[in-house]
Write a protein that holds these residues in place. Structure first.
Motif, PDB file in Angstrom:
ATOM      1  N   SER A 143      49.571 -44.963 -40.601  1.00 30.11           N
ATOM      2  CA  SER A 143      48.379 -45.790 -40.791  1.00 30.11           C
ATOM      3  C   SER A 143      47.602 -46.070 -39.513  1.00 30.11           C
ATOM      4  N   LEU A 144      48.126 -45.664 -38.348  1.00 29.85           N
ATOM      5  CA  LEU A 144      47.433 -45.948 -37.087  1.00 29.85           C
ATOM      6  C   LEU A 144      47.728 -44.896 -36.039  1.00 29.85           C
ATOM      7  N   PHE A 145      46.676 -44.438 -35.376  1.00 26.94           N
ATOM      8  CA  PHE A 145      46.826 -43.602 -34.188  1.00 26.94           C
ATOM      9  C   PHE A 145      45.986 -44.238 -33.091  1.00 26.94           C
ATOM     10  N   LYS A 146      46.628 -44.547 -31.977  1.00 24.58           N
ATOM     11  CA  LYS A 146      45.949 -45.157 -30.840  1.00 24.58           C
ATOM     12  C   LYS A 146      46.526 -44.548 -29.575  1.00 24.58           C
ATOM     13  N   ALA A 147      45.708 -43.887 -28.794  1.00 21.62           N
ATOM     14  CA  ALA A 147      46.200 -43.174 -27.613  1.00 21.62           C
ATOM     15  C   ALA A 147      45.189 -43.265 -26.486  1.00 21.62           C
ATOM     16  N   THR A 148      45.678 -43.466 -25.276  1.00 19.25           N
ATOM     17  CA  THR A 148      44.832 -43.507 -24.084  1.00 19.25           C
ATOM     18  C   THR A 148      45.115 -42.280 -23.237  1.00 19.25           C
ATOM     19  N   LEU A 149      44.080 -41.530 -22.939  1.00 19.76           N
ATOM     20  CA  LEU A 149      44.248 -40.302 -22.165  1.00 19.76           C
ATOM     21  C   LEU A 149      44.814 -40.590 -20.784  1.00 19.76           C
ATOM     22  N   SER A 150      45.685 -39.727 -20.335  1.00 21.77           N
ATOM     23  CA  SER A 150      46.276 -39.878 -19.017  1.00 21.77           C
ATOM     24  C   SER A 150      45.213 -39.727 -17.949  1.00 21.77           C
ATOM     25  N   THR A 151      45.223 -40.608 -16.967  1.00 25.70           N
ATOM     26  CA  THR A 151      44.261 -40.535 -15.863  1.00 25.70           C
ATOM     27  C   THR A 151      44.955 -40.275 -14.536  1.00 25.70           C
ATOM     28  N   THR A 152      46.202 -39.825 -14.580  1.00 23.44           N
ATOM     29  CA  THR A 152      46.947 -39.623 -13.334  1.00 23.44           C
ATOM     30  C   THR A 152      46.374 -38.501 -12.492  1.00 23.44           C
ATOM     31  N   THR A 153      45.555 -37.640 -13.076  1.00 25.99           N
ATOM     32  CA  THR A 153      44.979 -36.540 -12.298  1.00 25.99           C
ATOM     33  C   THR A 153      43.528 -36.801 -11.944  1.00 25.99           C
ATOM     34  N   SER A 195      46.854 -40.038 -45.665  1.00 23.17           N
ATOM     35  CA  SER A 195      45.782 -40.649 -46.460  1.00 23.17           C
ATOM     36  C   SER A 195      44.505 -40.697 -45.631  1.00 23.17           C
ATOM     37  N   ALA A 196      43.392 -40.924 -46.301  1.00 20.83           N
ATOM     38  CA  ALA A 196      42.103 -40.912 -45.613  1.00 20.83           C
ATOM     39  C   ALA A 196      41.957 -42.101 -44.667  1.00 20.83           C
ATOM     40  N   PRO A 197      41.620 -41.881 -43.420  1.00 24.70           N
ATOM     41  CA  PRO A 197      41.387 -42.984 -42.476  1.00 24.70           C
ATOM     42  C   PRO A 197      40.139 -43.774 -42.863  1.00 24.70           C
ATOM     43  N   THR A 198      40.159 -45.050 -42.560  1.00 28.25           N
ATOM     44  CA  THR A 198      39.050 -45.931 -42.931  1.00 28.25           C
ATOM     45  C   THR A 198      38.151 -46.288 -41.747  1.00 28.25           C
ATOM     46  N   ALA A 199      38.637 -46.168 -40.533  1.00 27.81           N
ATOM     47  CA  ALA A 199      37.829 -46.489 -39.357  1.00 27.81           C
ATOM     48  C   ALA A 199      38.352 -45.726 -38.159  1.00 27.81           C
ATOM     49  N   SER A 200      37.445 -45.336 -37.263  1.00 30.43           N
ATOM     50  CA  SER A 200      37.837 -44.570 -36.076  1.00 30.43           C
ATOM     51  C   SER A 200      36.663 -44.496 -35.111  1.00 30.43           C
ATOM     52  N   ASN A 201      36.952 -44.188 -33.847  1.00 28.04           N
ATOM     53  CA  ASN A 201      35.883 -43.867 -32.912  1.00 28.04           C
ATOM     54  C   ASN A 201      35.709 -42.354 -32.786  1.00 28.04           C
ATOM     55  N   LEU A 222      41.474 -42.849 -27.902  1.00 29.48           N
ATOM     56  CA  LEU A 222      41.279 -42.306 -29.234  1.00 29.48           C
ATOM     57  C   LEU A 222      41.953 -43.264 -30.209  1.00 29.48           C
ATOM     58  N   ILE A 223      41.231 -43.679 -31.240  1.00 29.31           N
ATOM     59  CA  ILE A 223      41.805 -44.641 -32.161  1.00 29.31           C
ATOM     60  C   ILE A 223      41.322 -44.369 -33.580  1.00 29.31           C
ATOM     61  N   ALA A 224      42.238 -44.481 -34.548  1.00 28.93           N
ATOM     62  CA  ALA A 224      41.905 -44.321 -35.958  1.00 28.93           C
ATOM     63  C   ALA A 224      42.926 -45.104 -36.767  1.00 28.93           C
ATOM     64  N   GLU A 225      42.483 -45.677 -37.881  1.00 35.34           N
ATOM     65  CA  GLU A 225      43.397 -46.429 -38.724  1.00 35.34           C
ATOM     66  C   GLU A 225      43.136 -46.140 -40.192  1.00 35.34           C
ATOM     67  N   VAL A 226      44.183 -46.317 -40.976  1.00 36.74           N
ATOM     68  CA  VAL A 226      44.114 -46.107 -42.422  1.00 36.74           C
ATOM     69  C   VAL A 226      44.345 -47.450 -43.102  1.00 36.74           C
ATOM     70  N   GLY A 227      43.280 -48.019 -43.662  1.00 34.98           N
ATOM     71  CA  GLY A 227      43.397 -49.259 -44.410  1.00 34.98           C
ATOM     72  C   GLY A 227      43.708 -50.491 -43.596  1.00 34.98           C
ATOM     73  N   GLY A 228      43.692 -50.408 -42.283  1.00 41.15           N
ATOM     74  CA  GLY A 228      43.992 -51.557 -41.439  1.00 41.15           C
ATOM     75  C   GLY A 228      42.760 -52.386 -41.146  1.00 41.15           C
TER      76      GLY A 228
END
Length: 381
Positions: A143-153, A195-201, A222-228
């Motif tokens: 129901s949720l994907f939330k990830a911050t891209l690595s900036t170590t480089t 299931s189909a996500p309901t909100a995302s960037n 990157l962020i997306a959620e399903v029904g949240g």
């Protein structure tokens, strides 16, 4: 507006994180396609991308690519056209027995290396080739994907890829879009939920969300959620740090934006510079309007002025003696804050007439705190 941040190009490191480590630079990036299964397993196709003509030029110029893990037989090579560029795509499939295993692959360097080494024809080649994971932090479930891209480089690779000189991007409204469409740098990521996500960037189509470099949030998230309700219930506006609204500064300032969910864009005078940290005044004085917008559309605006020039005092020369009246004129772009004559504060004005004989020390301070001093004498007969 002039180019205002010295590390604008470093946003490209996000796309080049995994590519530069294979000792190639230029138009490149990656494309990651992931599918989450309802039973907690997942699959992924991982593609490293190199612009075809650039890659061929590297090969013909004598730059060796034979030792790269990409050409060791672990990856399937093909060509892929995206926009106006054709890339060599080095592809490899992965499967994960749990969402936690997928998470570790995405944000833990050892797990990432071990997955690459598994069933590899040359496992040791990945030890030096991979230096950072894709993301620095990941939450992933059905129901949720939330990830911050690595900036170590971010501090590495840009001078190798594009040289030390900064481009004049004063006509570019979205830097990331420019890098992707005009320079061929790719960072494409898609995730399919059960299931189909309901909100995302990102861009939602059915059960799938896609992100690319052009639409990447300023917070590299990157962020997306399903029904949240994480996104839909957010009414808190972003916070702009490092500067205060209406303030005038006499030195270069670094402004940043943060949010309780996700800063989607952080613009300066209408330009989306693709970074959460922005350096103001690097190439001169001016007024800067900062606008931070989060994923839910909440907006915070802040306007500041950078003034590193001292006030102008005209009408006399310091150290000289005059036999007649002297009229000094004061001028400053950000405005005069204080004027003193022989240590005594006088009313703010644009000019001051001196008629009596004597020695005068005039100090003028502007709103940024810059000070100019004029010392002169009047000696009448």
């Amino acid at each position: 507006m002039k180019h205002t941040i010295p590390f604008t190009k470093r946003i490209l490191a996000l796309a080049l994180t995994l590519v530069l480590v294979f000792s190639l630079t230029g138009c490149c990036g990656y494309k990651i396609t992931t599918e989450l299964k309802s039973d907690g397993t997942s699959t992924m196709t991982f593609k490293y991308l190199y612009e075809k003509s650039f890659y061929d030029e590297m090969a013909t110029s004598g730059t060796s690519t034979s030792s790269s893990p990409l050409t060791s037989g672990d990856f399937t090579q093909s060509t892929e056209t995206i926009g106006k560029y054709t890339y060599y795509a080095f592809s490899r499939d992965f499967s994960f027995s749990s969402y936690d295993e997928l998470k570790n692959f995405l944000c833990d360097l050892d797990s990432y290396k071990n997955a690459m080494k598994k069933n590899s024809k040359n496992p040791s080649s990945y030890d030096d080739a991979l230096s950072t994971a894709i993301f620095s932090d990941v939450t992933v479930n059905e129901s949720l994907f939330k990830a911050t891209l690595s900036t170590t480089t971010k501090e590495a690779g840009m001078e190798l890829a594009f040289g030390a000189d900064e481009d004049d991007l004063s006509d570019i409204s979205n830097y990331n879009e420019y890098y992707q469409n005009e320079m061929g740098v790719r960072m494409d990521f898609s995730l399919t939920f059960p299931s189909a996500p309901t909100a995302s960037n990102g861009t939602i189509s059915g059960n799938t969300v896609t992100w690319d470099l052009a639409g990447l949030s300023s917070s590299n998230m990157l962020i997306a959620e399903v029904g949240g309700s994480l996104i839909s219930s957010d009414t808190t506006a972003p916070v702009i740090k490092g500067v205060k609204n209406g303030a005038v500064y006499k030195k270069v300032k670094i402004a940043s934006a943060s949010d309780n969910v996700c800063v989607q864009s952080f613009t300066v005078n209408g330009q989306n510079q693709g970074n959460s940290d922005i350096m103001l005044g690097l190439k001169g004085d001016g007024k800067y309007k900062l606008v931070a917008t989060d994923i839910a559309g909440n907006v915070t605006t802040c306007t500041v002025t950078i003034d590193m020039k001292k006030p102008s005092i005209k009408g006399a020369k310091s150290g000289k003696t005059y036999k007649k009246n002297v009229t000094l004129k004061f001028k400053d772009k950000s405005g005069i804050q204080k004027i003193t004559v022989n240590g005594k504060k006088i009313k703010k004005c644009s000019s001051k007439k001196f008629t009596k004989s004597g020695k005068y020390k005039v100090k003028v301070t502007d709103k940024a705190g810059n000070t100019s001093t004029m010392i002169f004498s009047i000696k009448k007969k």
